[in-house]
Design a protein around this motif. Structure first.
Motif, PDB file in Angstrom:
ATOM      1  N   GLY A 144       0.763  -1.099  -0.039  1.00  0.00           N
ATOM      2  CA  GLY A 144      -0.073  -0.094  -0.309  1.00  0.00           C
ATOM      3  C   GLY A 144       0.854   1.217  -0.114  1.00  0.00           C
ATOM      4  N   SER A 145       0.017   2.211   0.254  1.00  0.00           N
ATOM      5  CA  SER A 145       0.980   3.787   0.166  1.00  0.00           C
ATOM      6  C   SER A 145       0.008   4.832   0.900  1.00  0.00           C
ATOM      7  N   GLY A 146       0.857   5.833   1.279  1.00  0.00           N
ATOM      8  CA  GLY A 146       0.259   6.746   2.237  1.00  0.00           C
ATOM      9  C   GLY A 146       0.888   6.945   3.460  1.00  0.00           C
ATOM     10  N   ASP A 147       0.037   7.319   4.487  1.00  0.00           N
ATOM     11  CA  ASP A 147       0.675   7.408   5.810  1.00  0.00           C
ATOM     12  C   ASP A 147       0.701   5.803   6.272  1.00  0.00           C
ATOM     13  N   PRO A 148       2.063   5.783   7.186  1.00  0.00           N
ATOM     14  CA  PRO A 148       2.283   4.643   7.719  1.00  0.00           C
ATOM     15  C   PRO A 148       1.041   3.670   8.646  1.00  0.00           C
ATOM     16  N   LEU A 149       0.831   2.439   8.425  1.00  0.00           N
ATOM     17  CA  LEU A 149       0.190   1.911   9.633  1.00  0.00           C
ATOM     18  C   LEU A 149       0.928   0.658  10.089  1.00  0.00           C
ATOM     19  N   LEU A 150       1.400   0.740  11.170  1.00  0.00           N
ATOM     20  CA  LEU A 150       2.166  -0.553  11.898  1.00  0.00           C
ATOM     21  C   LEU A 150       1.110  -1.568  12.309  1.00  0.00           C
ATOM     22  N   VAL A 151       1.354  -2.642  11.916  1.00  0.00           N
ATOM     23  CA  VAL A 151       0.673  -3.727  12.524  1.00  0.00           C
ATOM     24  C   VAL A 151       1.547  -4.878  13.219  1.00  0.00           C
ATOM     25  N   LEU A 152       1.047  -5.021  14.632  1.00  0.00           N
ATOM     26  CA  LEU A 152       1.859  -5.862  15.515  1.00  0.00           C
ATOM     27  C   LEU A 152       1.022  -7.077  15.617  1.00  0.00           C
ATOM     28  N   HIS A 153       1.444  -8.191  15.277  1.00  0.00           N
ATOM     29  CA  HIS A 153       0.838  -9.416  15.342  1.00  0.00           C
ATOM     30  C   HIS A 153       0.695 -10.033  16.720  1.00  0.00           C
ATOM     31  N   GLY A 154      -0.078 -11.068  16.758  1.00  0.00           N
ATOM     32  CA  GLY A 154      -0.308 -11.750  18.031  1.00  0.00           C
ATOM     33  C   GLY A 154       0.851 -12.834  18.214  1.00  0.00           C
ATOM     34  N   GLU A 155       0.298 -13.470  19.294  1.00  0.00           N
ATOM     35  CA  GLU A 155       1.228 -14.664  19.881  1.00  0.00           C
ATOM     36  C   GLU A 155       1.303 -15.960  18.937  1.00  0.00           C
ATOM     37  N   SER A 184       0.027   2.905   4.051  1.00  0.00           N
ATOM     38  CA  SER A 184       1.327   1.835   3.929  1.00  0.00           C
ATOM     39  C   SER A 184       1.332   1.209   4.946  1.00  0.00           C
ATOM     40  N   VAL A 185       0.976  -0.084   4.806  1.00  0.00           N
ATOM     41  CA  VAL A 185       0.775  -1.018   6.013  1.00  0.00           C
ATOM     42  C   VAL A 185       2.137  -1.978   6.135  1.00  0.00           C
ATOM     43  N   CYS A 186       2.715  -1.806   7.244  1.00  0.00           N
ATOM     44  CA  CYS A 186       4.087  -2.426   7.747  1.00  0.00           C
ATOM     45  C   CYS A 186       3.709  -3.590   8.489  1.00  0.00           C
ATOM     46  N   VAL A 187       4.173  -4.767   8.322  1.00  0.00           N
ATOM     47  CA  VAL A 187       3.849  -6.153   9.026  1.00  0.00           C
ATOM     48  C   VAL A 187       5.247  -6.763   9.284  1.00  0.00           C
ATOM     49  N   PRO A 188       5.813  -6.227  10.472  1.00  0.00           N
ATOM     50  CA  PRO A 188       7.076  -7.049  11.054  1.00  0.00           C
ATOM     51  C   PRO A 188       6.750  -8.450  11.366  1.00  0.00           C
ATOM     52  N   SER A 189       7.669  -9.608  11.171  1.00  0.00           N
ATOM     53  CA  SER A 189       7.450 -10.867  11.971  1.00  0.00           C
ATOM     54  C   SER A 189       8.180 -10.444  13.548  1.00  0.00           C
ATOM     55  N   LEU A 190       7.677 -10.344  14.310  1.00  0.00           N
ATOM     56  CA  LEU A 190       8.234 -10.054  15.679  1.00  0.00           C
ATOM     57  C   LEU A 190       9.575 -10.912  15.969  1.00  0.00           C
ATOM     58  N   PRO A 191      10.514 -10.443  16.733  1.00  0.00           N
ATOM     59  CA  PRO A 191      11.786 -11.325  16.939  1.00  0.00           C
ATOM     60  C   PRO A 191      11.229 -12.774  17.340  1.00  0.00           C
ATOM     61  N   GLY A 192      11.625 -13.631  16.866  1.00  0.00           N
ATOM     62  CA  GLY A 192      11.380 -15.109  17.141  1.00  0.00           C
ATOM     63  C   GLY A 192      10.145 -15.940  16.550  1.00  0.00           C
ATOM     64  N   PHE A 193       9.368 -14.919  15.554  1.00  0.00           N
ATOM     65  CA  PHE A 193       8.129 -15.272  15.020  1.00  0.00           C
ATOM     66  C   PHE A 193       8.531 -15.283  13.408  1.00  0.00           C
ATOM     67  N   GLY A 194       7.856 -16.056  12.543  1.00  0.00           N
ATOM     68  CA  GLY A 194       7.956 -16.292  11.265  1.00  0.00           C
ATOM     69  C   GLY A 194       9.401 -16.749  10.844  1.00  0.00           C
ATOM     70  N   THR A 195      10.027 -15.863  10.258  1.00  0.00           N
ATOM     71  CA  THR A 195      11.586 -16.249   9.771  1.00  0.00           C
ATOM     72  C   THR A 195      12.498 -15.191  10.579  1.00  0.00           C
ATOM     73  N   SER A 196      12.065 -14.411  11.304  1.00  0.00           N
ATOM     74  CA  SER A 196      12.840 -13.486  12.082  1.00  0.00           C
ATOM     75  C   SER A 196      13.666 -13.969  12.955  1.00  0.00           C
ATOM     76  N   LEU A 225       2.581   7.692  14.251  1.00  0.00           N
ATOM     77  CA  LEU A 225       1.827   6.651  13.390  1.00  0.00           C
ATOM     78  C   LEU A 225       0.889   6.063  13.867  1.00  0.00           C
ATOM     79  N   ASN A 226       0.202   5.367  13.145  1.00  0.00           N
ATOM     80  CA  ASN A 226      -1.116   4.696  13.454  1.00  0.00           C
ATOM     81  C   ASN A 226      -0.456   3.218  13.789  1.00  0.00           C
ATOM     82  N   VAL A 227      -0.959   2.483  14.762  1.00  0.00           N
ATOM     83  CA  VAL A 227      -0.914   1.305  15.038  1.00  0.00           C
ATOM     84  C   VAL A 227      -1.858   0.440  15.266  1.00  0.00           C
TER      85      VAL A 227
END
Lengths: 265, 411
Positions: free
Chosen positions: A26-37, A55-67, A96-98
């Motif tokens: 996406g594009s525009g203002d950033p929107l940070l997404v913090l996933h669950g457990e 502009s949606v930003c979805v990090p895999s938090l440390p230890g999750f996914g392949t992070s 920013l929005n979260v």
């Protein structure tokens, strides 16, 4: 269902002290997404709907996914410090929005108690972090991973449940589920899924906040929503009917509409 | 040769539903009848005292938690009693579950007291524990190994360093370590380690030159674990020998073969350890919550439960009494017939320590006493001769720390 195939990127970055799996679209203002457990399995339909406006930003938090998962991260408070580090190193403009889901909601709430300038608006979805007034947070670790996903959804015929969880997993998918459980267990073991000090810090939050809860949330009882509502000044509440702990996957359109209305309002 | 005796000390009740299995985290303690429990505790203590009288070198106790298959929730309580009511036998604690102690100073002083009361007969073994131990005591399973190693280092320092001193670790923190009681044995009581299939534990054990006692009663799996011990020892610059290795197996002996089989079969009945071949296993996420088992340990465990090429199950979920007898995990017979079977085990594995596991499952007290008597009078004297013939010194014959013969004074 929205076609999501071409609208996001997935990359691995060395950032904020870890090797990070990052999905963006996406594009525009950033929107940070913090996933669950339970981690986040994909660029989801809900992400795509939000990416039509932000502009949606979805990090895999440390230890999750392949992070990667450095030893120093031992608690949700450590994790919230890491998110602050990530936001700065990633160059995301603040405030920013979260949107934070369950454990991710807890992380967002922790950050909002310590830094009034980080978030412009905050959406907490089935947020963990508090000992419920009634009932108990369901115990992931006395139960199987399969049980956890089943418990997280009210409707076991819903499309994304069937797509990701209500099926036989490949060995790689099963291994990823186990990896995510290992990460969750380090952050959430005790006190289980809550902080003993967060309730007293919640009145410090000045960020406009929306609380989203599935009426049939089988993981974090809706009585936790009441504590957030009573403690965070001017918090709004949106309860999604016929929905469990993961409204973003069970009711993506209604969820996105609810979030966008709040963010745009 | 060091010969030990072990009973898991299960809850016994004739109408225990089969589906309750071992009962690990599956049965409410509303089922616990204190009168029945007191009788069972007395019985098991009496049997230990008799085992000493019959000539066992060591009497072993262990512990499990929220687990009817093992009535010792706190093995140190049992060890404390044995420290006073026995005279000669080593008290083989296999062992304390180090990671579940939030206060290892309490543990260090408890064990020092037991060692002193026993006048230096305590072998305070250490273990990591299973998932149910972490879950019931709410100890982070993901730090199981770190807590195990740090608690071990703390115990050794507390036992060997005059206090007071400070301890600032990752998981344990003390400002004043100076317990009044210190161990009888110097420099500290000997540590032994039991295990089943964790490569990391065997390697850790070999690096410390601690005797490793294989509990999973399977010859080929035990050989694999011993190989890891031998290889690690060589990396550390010493040769491991029988004094470093032990093996435990089920055993029952009677005057006739028929009776041995009939009564021996009760070892596989009643409230049984979920770790035993043929027993119902706890759910995998209870047995091994995320973080507690490494990938290699998980792989080995899968191997243990798989069928071999002949289609016969190994130590798996449905190994029968006959399977276990056929694979030498269970030895039953008359004094004359069991001796060649044990000799076979000794030749195959060359352990310096063997631990006979008797009187378990649904076996009654009288049968346990009969087998202990026959072992003392007829079996053990012959096995000691065989062990000498095969050259199998135990840890009290050759010192595992130095590989030097143990002198009468030191032992």
């Amino acid at each position: 269902m929205t076609d999501t195939s071409a609208t996001f990127t997935e990359e691995t970055l060395d950032i904020a002290g870890i090797s990070l799996q990052l999905r963006r679209g996406g594009s525009g203002d950033p929107l940070l997404v913090l996933h669950g457990e339970l981690g986040v399995p994909d660029w989801l339909e809900a992400h795509e709907l939000l990416a039509q406006h932000y502009s949606v930003c979805v990090p895999s938090l440390p230890g999750f996914g392949t992070s990667s998962f450095p030893d120093w991260l031992m608690s949700v408070r450590d994790l919230s410090a890491w998110v602050n580090w990530f936001v700065r190193e990633c160059g995301l403009p603040t405030p920013l929005n979260v949107v934070g889901f369950s454990m991710g909601g807890w992380i967002a709430a922790e950050l909002a108690t310590t830094n009034h300038a980080l978030f412009s608006k905050m959406v907490l979805v089935g947020a963990a972090g508090l000992k419920p007034r009634e009932g108990e947070i369901w115990d992931y670790f006395l139960n199987s991973a399969k049980d956890a996903f089943q418990r997280s959804f009210h409707d076991h015929e819903s499309a994304q449940y069937l797509k990701y969880y209500g099926k036989d997993w490949t060995p790689d998918e099963a291994e990823q589920v186990e990896t995510n459980r290992e990460a969750a267990i380090r952050y959430l073991w005790r006190p289980y899924m809550h902080s003993v000090t967060l309730p007293d810090l919640l009145p410090a939050i000045a960020t406009p906040t929306l609380l989203v809860w599935g009426r049939q949330d089988g993981i974090v009882p809706i009585s936790s929503c009441e504590i957030y509502e009573d403690s965070v000044a001017n918090a709004q509440v949106a309860v999604i009917e016929d929905c469990g702990h993961m409204p973003e996957m069970e009711k993506p359109e209604e969820f996105a509409k609810t979030v966008l209305k709040f963010l745009k309002g | 040769m060091f010969i030990g005796h072990f009973t898991e000390e299960p809850w016994q009740k004739e109408d225990w539903p089969v589906e309750w299995g071992s009962g690990v985290m599956a049965v409410s303690n509303a089922e616990y009848d204190p009168v029945r429990a007191s009788n069972l505790y007395h019985r098991y203590i009496d049997e230990k005292v008799y085992a000493e009288e019959m000539g066992f070198d060591g009497i072993m106790v262990n512990e499990h938690h929220s687990a009817p298959f093992c009535m010792n929730g706190v093995a140190n309580v049992k060890a404390s009693i044995l420290a006073r009511v026995t005279k000669k036998a080593k008290i083989l604690l296999l062992g304390n579950i180090l990671p579940i102690h939030d206060d290892p100073l309490w543990l260090a002083e408890s064990l020092a007291m037991i060692d002193v009361i026993s006048r230096g007969r305590l072998i305070p073994g250490v273990v990591r524990g299973g998932g149910s131990e972490s879950l019931t005591h709410n100890i982070p399973p993901h730090y199981n190994r770190e807590r195990f190693e740090e608690a071990h280092d703390f115990l050794i320092k507390t036992w060997t360093t005059p206090g007071p001193f400070r301890w600032e670790g990752k998981h344990f923190h003390y400002r004043y370590v100076n317990p009044w009681a210190v161990p009888y044995q110097k420099p500290h009581p000997p540590i032994w380690v039991p295990g089943t299939s964790s490569r990391e534990t065997v390697e850790w054990c070999a690096r410390h030159r601690y005797p490793y006692i294989m509990l999973a009663s399977q010859i080929d799996l035990t050989q694999q674990m011993y190989e890891i011990y031998y290889d690690t020892a060589r990396e550390e610059g010493y040769e491991a020998g029988p004094q470093h290795l032990g093996f435990m197996f089920f055993f029952h002996v009677e005057e006739t073969e028929e009776r041995a089989i009939e009564v021996g079969r009760t070892l596989t009945q009643g409230v049984r350890s979920p770790y035993d071949p043929g027993a119902q296993r706890p759910k995998p996420w209870i047995a091994g919550p995320p973080g507690i088992a490494t990938k290699s340990a998980r792989a080995l465990r899968r191997k243990m439960t798989a069928a071999d090429s002949s289609g016969r199950t190994r130590a798996g979920a449905r190994a029968t009494f006959e399977d276990q007898v056929a694979t030498h995990g269970m030895v039953v017979g008359t004094p004359d017939s069991v001796i060649p079977k044990v000799r076979y085990i000794l030749e195959q594995l060359r352990p310096g320590t063997i631990i006979f596991r008797t009187g378990d499952g649904a076996m009654d007290h009288e049968s346990q006493m009969r087998t202990l008597k026959l072992m003392g009078e007829e079996v053990m004297p012959k096995l000691r001769e065989i062990a000498d013939e095969l050259g199998l010194p135990g840890p009290y014959d050759v010192d595992p720390r130095t590989n030097e013969p143990v002198t009468a004074m030191a032992s």
